[in-house]
Motif scaffolding. Structure first.
Motif, PDB file in Angstrom:
ATOM      1  N   LEU A   8       0.863  -1.180   0.000  1.00 16.93           N
ATOM      2  CA  LEU A   8       0.000   0.000   0.000  1.00 16.93           C
ATOM      3  C   LEU A   8       0.898   1.228   0.000  1.00 16.93           C
ATOM      4  O   LEU A   8       1.855   1.293   0.780  1.00 16.93           O
ATOM      5  N   ALA A   9       0.607   2.199  -0.881  1.00 10.90           N
ATOM      6  CA  ALA A   9       1.544   3.306  -1.059  1.00 10.90           C
ATOM      7  C   ALA A   9       0.857   4.632  -1.357  1.00 10.90           C
ATOM      8  O   ALA A   9      -0.313   4.676  -1.753  1.00 10.90           O
ATOM      9  N   ILE A  10       1.656   5.684  -1.181  1.00 18.48           N
ATOM     10  CA  ILE A  10       1.319   7.023  -1.653  1.00 18.48           C
ATOM     11  C   ILE A  10       2.292   7.308  -2.784  1.00 18.48           C
ATOM     12  O   ILE A  10       3.510   7.266  -2.592  1.00 18.48           O
ATOM     13  N   ASP A  11       1.756   7.540  -3.982  1.00 16.42           N
ATOM     14  CA  ASP A  11       2.614   7.834  -5.130  1.00 16.42           C
ATOM     15  C   ASP A  11       3.134   9.265  -5.057  1.00 16.42           C
ATOM     16  O   ASP A  11       2.438  10.167  -4.574  1.00 16.42           O
ATOM     17  N   LEU A  12       4.329   9.464  -5.578  1.00 18.13           N
ATOM     18  CA  LEU A  12       4.931  10.790  -5.651  1.00 18.13           C
ATOM     19  C   LEU A  12       4.366  11.535  -6.847  1.00 18.13           C
ATOM     20  O   LEU A  12       4.234  10.965  -7.932  1.00 18.13           O
ATOM     21  N   ASP A  13       4.022  12.821  -6.656  1.00 16.59           N
ATOM     22  CA  ASP A  13       3.546  13.652  -7.764  1.00 16.59           C
ATOM     23  C   ASP A  13       4.600  13.718  -8.858  1.00 16.59           C
ATOM     24  O   ASP A  13       5.797  13.869  -8.575  1.00 16.59           O
ATOM     25  N   ASP A  14       4.140  13.644 -10.102  1.00 19.44           N
ATOM     26  CA  ASP A  14       5.055  13.666 -11.248  1.00 19.44           C
ATOM     27  C   ASP A  14       5.907  14.927 -11.306  1.00 19.44           C
ATOM     28  O   ASP A  14       7.059  14.869 -11.718  1.00 19.44           O
ATOM     29  N   ASP A  15       5.360  16.072 -10.884  1.00 16.94           N
ATOM     30  CA  ASP A  15       6.130  17.316 -10.999  1.00 16.94           C
ATOM     31  C   ASP A  15       7.291  17.393 -10.017  1.00 16.94           C
ATOM     32  O   ASP A  15       8.170  18.242 -10.153  1.00 16.94           O
ATOM     33  N   LEU A  16       7.348  16.497  -9.026  1.00 14.92           N
ATOM     34  CA  LEU A  16       8.464  16.470  -8.073  1.00 14.92           C
ATOM     35  C   LEU A  16       9.581  15.518  -8.521  1.00 14.92           C
ATOM     36  O   LEU A  16      10.702  15.601  -8.031  1.00 14.92           O
ATOM     37  N   LYS A  17       9.278  14.652  -9.460  1.00 15.68           N
ATOM     38  CA  LYS A  17      10.249  13.638  -9.895  1.00 15.68           C
ATOM     39  C   LYS A  17      11.511  14.231 -10.522  1.00 15.68           C
ATOM     40  O   LYS A  17      12.603  13.744 -10.242  1.00 15.68           O
ATOM     41  N   PRO A  18      11.410  15.288 -11.353  1.00 11.31           N
ATOM     42  CA  PRO A  18      12.649  15.861 -11.901  1.00 11.31           C
ATOM     43  C   PRO A  18      13.595  16.395 -10.822  1.00 11.31           C
ATOM     44  O   PRO A  18      14.818  16.296 -10.970  1.00 11.31           O
ATOM     45  N   LYS A  19      13.050  16.903  -9.726  1.00 14.67           N
ATOM     46  CA  LYS A  19      13.893  17.417  -8.641  1.00 14.67           C
ATOM     47  C   LYS A  19      14.615  16.275  -7.935  1.00 14.67           C
ATOM     48  O   LYS A  19      15.781  16.408  -7.566  1.00 14.67           O
ATOM     49  N   ILE A  20      13.929  15.175  -7.760  1.00 10.43           N
ATOM     50  CA  ILE A  20      14.569  14.003  -7.154  1.00 10.43           C
ATOM     51  C   ILE A  20      15.579  13.400  -8.131  1.00 10.43           C
ATOM     52  O   ILE A  20      16.644  12.936  -7.733  1.00 10.43           O
ATOM     53  N   ASN A  21      15.264  13.458  -9.412  1.00 13.22           N
ATOM     54  CA  ASN A  21      16.184  12.938 -10.425  1.00 13.22           C
ATOM     55  C   ASN A  21      17.514  13.703 -10.405  1.00 13.22           C
ATOM     56  O   ASN A  21      18.569  13.113 -10.638  1.00 13.22           O
ATOM     57  N   LYS A  22      17.480  15.008 -10.115  1.00 11.87           N
ATOM     58  CA  LYS A  22      18.718  15.792 -10.013  1.00 11.87           C
ATOM     59  C   LYS A  22      19.600  15.250  -8.888  1.00 11.87           C
ATOM     60  O   LYS A  22      20.825  15.190  -9.015  1.00 11.87           O
ATOM     61  N   ILE A  23      18.980  14.862  -7.784  1.00 10.33           N
ATOM     62  CA  ILE A  23      19.728  14.290  -6.654  1.00 10.33           C
ATOM     63  C   ILE A  23      20.319  12.938  -7.065  1.00 10.33           C
ATOM     64  O   ILE A  23      21.493  12.656  -6.816  1.00 10.33           O
ATOM     65  N   ILE A  24      19.512  12.118  -7.719  1.00 11.28           N
ATOM     66  CA  ILE A  24      19.986  10.802  -8.176  1.00 11.28           C
ATOM     67  C   ILE A  24      21.180  10.975  -9.117  1.00 11.28           C
ATOM     68  O   ILE A  24      22.164  10.233  -9.021  1.00 11.28           O
ATOM     69  N   LYS A  25      21.125  11.960 -10.001  1.00 16.33           N
ATOM     70  CA  LYS A  25      22.236  12.202 -10.936  1.00 16.33           C
ATOM     71  C   LYS A  25      23.527  12.524 -10.190  1.00 16.33           C
ATOM     72  O   LYS A  25      24.610  12.136 -10.628  1.00 16.33           O
ATOM     73  N   GLU A  26      23.423  13.223  -9.065  1.00 20.93           N
ATOM     74  CA  GLU A  26      24.619  13.518  -8.254  1.00 20.93           C
ATOM     75  C   GLU A  26      25.227  12.219  -7.711  1.00 20.93           C
ATOM     76  O   GLU A  26      26.441  12.063  -7.701  1.00 20.93           O
TER      77      GLU A  26
END
Length: 185
Positions: A8-26
Motif C-alpha cells: 500500500l503506497a502514496i505515489d509521488l507527484d510527477d512534478d516532483l520527480k525531476p527534482k529528485i532525479n537531479k539528486i539521483i544524478k549527483e
C-alpha cells in the motif's frame, strides 16, 4: 488460489520527480554500485504485505476503505536526504517528509486494521521515499558527503489525494508495479 506480492503506497507527484532525479544524478557521478528506484516507481510505502492470497483482497479493500474514509486530502512537504540505517552504514538512500504526523496517523490506523486480518504490526515505520539501495561500500565517503550535501534539500510540496494498493512483480530488470485499487481520501 493465486498469490500476489502487494503493498500500500502514496505515489509521488510527477512534478516532483525531476527534482529528485537531479539528486539521483549527483549520486550517479560517484563510482559505486547503487540500485536506483525508477522515477515512475517512486512512492512512500504505507504497508508492505508481501505475498498475499488474492481471495483476501476484498477483506483488505474493506479495511483500507474504512480507514481512508476518516481522512481528507492533505499536503506534505518532501524535504531532506538521508540513509538507513545511518550515514556511516549506508544500505538505503532516501528522501524524507518534513511533517509526517498525518501520514503516521494514517499508517497507524491502517496497521491496526491489518493486524485484525492476521498481518504483523509494523515494528518500525518511517516516512520516506527510497531513491536507491547501496550494493557496495566502494567510495562510501563520497556517498556519505553527497547525502550530507542534500540533507536539507527542499524538493517541494504535494497534495495526497489517494493511496494505492499495488501489485509488485519482481523481474531481473527491477520490480514492475501495477495499481490494483485506488482509494480516494
Amino acid at each position: 488460489m493465486s498469490q500476489i506480492r502487494a503493498f500500500l503506497a502514496i505515489d509521488l507527484d510527477d512534478d516532483l520527480k525531476p527534482k529528485i532525479n537531479k539528486i539521483i544524478k549527483e549520486f550517479k557521478q560517484i563510482d559505486t554500485r547503487i540500485k536506483y528506484v525508477e522515477l515512475a516507481n517512486l512512492h512512500l510505502t504505507l504497508k508492505f504485505f508481501g505475498e498475499i492470497d488474492t481471495a483476501g483482497l476484498e477483506l483488505l479493500e474493506e479495511k483500507i476503505a474504512k480507514v481512508v474514509s476518516e481522512f481528507k486530502p492533505f499536503n506534505v512537504k518532501i524535504k531532506s536526504c538521508g540513509a538507513f540505517p545511518n550515514n556511516n552504514h549506508i544500505k538505503v538512500i532516501w528522501v524524507g517528509i518534513e511533517d509526517d504526523s498525518i501520514i503516521k496517523d494514517l499508517h497507524d490506523k491502517l496497521d491496526n486494521e491489518f493486524t485484525k486480518l492476521g498481518f504483523d504490526k509494523d515494528k518500525k515505520f518511517s516516512t520516506h521515499l527510497t531513491i536507491g539501495r547501496m550494493k557496495s561500500a566502494k567510495n562510501k565517503n563520497q556517498v556519505k558527503s553527497t547525502i550530507e550535501e542534500f540533507s536539507d534539500v527542499e524538493i517541494g510540496e504535494m497534495t495526497v489525494n489517494n493511496i494505492v494498493l499495488k501489485k509488485s512483480t519482481l523481474k531481473p530488470s527491477g520490480p514492475i508495479y501495477e495499481d490494483l485499487i485506488v482509494f480516494e481520501l
